[in-house]
Write a protein that holds these residues in place. Structure first.
Motif, PDB file in Angstrom:
ATOM      1  N   ARG A   2       0.853  -1.204   0.000  1.00  0.00           N
ATOM      2  CA  ARG A   2       0.000   0.000   0.000  1.00  0.00           C
ATOM      3  C   ARG A   2       0.884   1.246   0.000  1.00  0.00           C
ATOM      4  NH1 ARG A   2      -5.207  -0.161   2.336  1.00  0.00           N
ATOM      5  NH2 ARG A   2      -5.380   1.916   1.449  1.00  0.00           N
ATOM      6  N   ASN A   3       0.465   2.252  -0.728  1.00  0.00           N
ATOM      7  CA  ASN A   3       1.204   3.507  -0.767  1.00  0.00           C
ATOM      8  C   ASN A   3       0.958   4.313   0.505  1.00  0.00           C
ATOM      9  OD1 ASN A   3       2.203   2.911  -3.245  1.00  0.00           O
ATOM     10  ND2 ASN A   3       0.732   4.165  -4.383  1.00  0.00           N
ATOM     11  N   VAL A   4       2.016   4.914   1.023  1.00  0.00           N
ATOM     12  CA  VAL A   4       1.905   5.712   2.249  1.00  0.00           C
ATOM     13  C   VAL A   4       2.590   7.059   2.044  1.00  0.00           C
ATOM     14  CG1 VAL A   4       2.532   5.867   4.699  1.00  0.00           C
ATOM     15  CG2 VAL A   4       1.886   3.667   3.734  1.00  0.00           C
ATOM     16  N   TYR A  26       4.343  -1.677   3.022  1.00  0.00           N
ATOM     17  CA  TYR A  26       4.006  -0.332   2.561  1.00  0.00           C
ATOM     18  C   TYR A  26       5.123   0.220   1.678  1.00  0.00           C
ATOM     19  CZ  TYR A  26       0.873  -0.346   6.672  1.00  0.00           C
ATOM     20  OH  TYR A  26      -0.075  -0.645   7.620  1.00  0.00           O
ATOM     21  N   THR A  27       4.752   1.100   0.748  1.00  0.00           N
ATOM     22  CA  THR A  27       5.717   1.843  -0.068  1.00  0.00           C
ATOM     23  C   THR A  27       5.541   3.324   0.220  1.00  0.00           C
ATOM     24  OG1 THR A  27       5.509   0.220  -1.830  1.00  0.00           O
ATOM     25  CG2 THR A  27       6.452   2.350  -2.444  1.00  0.00           C
ATOM     26  N   ILE A  28       6.625   4.004   0.595  1.00  0.00           N
ATOM     27  CA  ILE A  28       6.546   5.454   0.830  1.00  0.00           C
ATOM     28  C   ILE A  28       6.567   6.160  -0.524  1.00  0.00           C
ATOM     29  CG2 ILE A  28       7.684   7.463   1.849  1.00  0.00           C
ATOM     30  CD1 ILE A  28       8.967   5.484   3.888  1.00  0.00           C
ATOM     31  N   ASP A  43      14.672  10.426  -5.680  1.00  0.00           N
ATOM     32  CA  ASP A  43      14.741   8.976  -5.423  1.00  0.00           C
ATOM     33  C   ASP A  43      13.356   8.311  -5.473  1.00  0.00           C
ATOM     34  OD1 ASP A  43      17.448   9.411  -4.951  1.00  0.00           O
ATOM     35  OD2 ASP A  43      17.105   9.751  -2.809  1.00  0.00           O
ATOM     36  N   GLY A  44      12.525   8.741  -6.403  1.00  0.00           N
ATOM     37  CA  GLY A  44      11.215   8.102  -6.578  1.00  0.00           C
ATOM     38  C   GLY A  44      10.167   8.511  -5.563  1.00  0.00           C
ATOM     39  N   GLN A  45      10.498   9.498  -4.703  1.00  0.00           N
ATOM     40  CA  GLN A  45       9.509   9.977  -3.726  1.00  0.00           C
ATOM     41  C   GLN A  45       9.383  11.485  -3.874  1.00  0.00           C
ATOM     42  OE1 GLN A  45      10.970   8.847   0.142  1.00  0.00           O
ATOM     43  NE2 GLN A  45      10.747   6.659  -0.261  1.00  0.00           N
ATOM     44  N   PHE A  46       8.175  12.008  -3.591  1.00  0.00           N
ATOM     45  CA  PHE A  46       8.058  13.467  -3.623  1.00  0.00           C
ATOM     46  C   PHE A  46       8.297  14.056  -2.242  1.00  0.00           C
ATOM     47  CE2 PHE A  46       3.612  12.120  -2.872  1.00  0.00           C
ATOM     48  CZ  PHE A  46       3.302  12.889  -1.748  1.00  0.00           C
ATOM     49  N   ARG A  47       8.684  15.321  -2.229  1.00  0.00           N
ATOM     50  CA  ARG A  47       8.774  16.140  -1.016  1.00  0.00           C
ATOM     51  C   ARG A  47       7.906  17.354  -1.281  1.00  0.00           C
ATOM     52  NH1 ARG A  47      11.322  12.187  -0.109  1.00  0.00           N
ATOM     53  NH2 ARG A  47      13.448  11.919   0.616  1.00  0.00           N
ATOM     54  N   ALA A  48       7.110  17.762  -0.295  1.00  0.00           N
ATOM     55  CA  ALA A  48       6.261  18.924  -0.507  1.00  0.00           C
ATOM     56  C   ALA A  48       5.900  19.542   0.837  1.00  0.00           C
ATOM     57  CB  ALA A  48       4.989  18.517  -1.262  1.00  0.00           C
ATOM     58  N   PRO A  49       5.486  20.834   0.823  1.00  0.00           N
ATOM     59  CA  PRO A  49       5.089  21.476   2.080  1.00  0.00           C
ATOM     60  C   PRO A  49       3.835  20.805   2.648  1.00  0.00           C
ATOM     61  CG  PRO A  49       5.396  23.102   0.319  1.00  0.00           C
ATOM     62  CD  PRO A  49       5.415  21.758  -0.325  1.00  0.00           C
ATOM     63  N   LEU A  50       3.792  20.671   3.968  1.00  0.00           N
ATOM     64  CA  LEU A  50       2.620  20.067   4.616  1.00  0.00           C
ATOM     65  C   LEU A  50       1.358  20.870   4.333  1.00  0.00           C
ATOM     66  CD1 LEU A  50       1.207  18.113   6.509  1.00  0.00           C
ATOM     67  CD2 LEU A  50       2.121  19.403   8.449  1.00  0.00           C
TER      68      LEU A  50
END
Ligand SMILES: CC(C)(COP(=O)(O)OP(=O)(O)OC[C@H]1O[C@@H](n2cnc3c(N)ncnc32)[C@H](O)[C@@H]1OP(=O)(O)O)[C@@H](O)C(=O)NCCC(=O)NCCS
Length: 205
Positions: A2-4, A26-28, A43-50
């Motif tokens: 599941r995506n997290v 789980y996959t982050i 690295d295949g993940q996003f970063r964003a403001p909360l």
């Protein structure tokens, strides 16, 4: 798998992400934190403001609030609204089949949860902590590394039990109370109070 989406990018988040990866279910897909000023992928993940969290809501994605401060974690849970949460259990933790883990809780390496105990939503059971039988822990609490919560204890919302502390059987810890590292709690704690020492006494501030 599941995506997290992980909320929080501080020290506690590192440990949570390690547990999640070890759990292997789980996959982050991304991390939200207001230390990020704009959306980026790495690295295949996003970063964003909360503050942009609503853009990432979907029916299939789970969330996890990986913020160590109890009050902040509880506030973010209210802010996020009706999202679904992952429950994270490190593979070396021992969790009774008769225990209940509410969504958004994390059970760290080598922790033990005994039968008929309940771990509230967004609660942290940290490395090597022991939760004996019939313990009820409310939302957004934190039992720190190597602390021992003995049988039948009730722990209120946002309570912090410090590292290596012991809470004697059947006691109640009031909402938002804090137990210092190494304390031995021998009587109930008042809401919002801080208790230190052996036996634990309330710090007068
Ligand atoms: C109890 C605690 C919350 C108090 O923090 P605080 O409100 O900032 O208090 P202070 O550091 O100003 O200390 C106040 C007094 O309590 C004493 N004290 C603080 N923590 C103590 C502890 N764990 N045991 C015994 N005495 C303690 C201090 O020596 C000081 O005494 P003094 O007034 O005689 O000088 C903190 O010291 C603590 O133990 N936190 C737990 C940390 C932890 O386990 N984190 C786990 C992260 S995974």
């Amino acid at each position: 798998m599941r995506n997290v989406i992980i909320v929080g990018a501080g020290g506690h988040s590192k440990v949570v992400r390690e547990c999640l990866e070890q759990q292997g279910i789980y996959t982050i897909i991304g991390v939200l934190d207001n230390k990020y000023t704009s959306y980026e992928e790495r690295d295949g993940q996003f970063r964003a403001p909360l503050d942009d969290f609503s853009q990432f809501k979907s029916n299939t994605t789970l969330w996890f609030i990986a913020i160590g401060d109890n009050k902040a974690r509880a506030e973010v849970a209210i802010k996020l609204g009706d999202v679904s949460y992952a429950t994270i259990i490190h593979p070396t933790a021992i969790v009774s089949k008769m225990a209940t883990l509410e969504p958004g809780s994390v059970i760290m390496p080598l922790a033990v949860i005994q039968p008929d105990s309940v771990i509230g939503a967004h609660t942290i059971i940290n490395t090597g902590a022991i939760i004996e039988h019939d313990v009820i822990i409310s939302e957004a609490a934190h039992v720190s590394p190597r602390a021992t919560v003995t049988g039948g204890v009730k722990i209120g919302v946002r309570v912090h039990v410090g590292a290596s502390a012991v809470v004697n059987p059947g006691l109640s810890l009031g909402d938002d109370s804090v137990v210092g590292a190494g304390a031995v709690v021998v009587s109930d704690t008042e809401a919002g109070g801080t208790y230190v020492g052996v036996p634990a006494r309330k710090l007068e501030k």
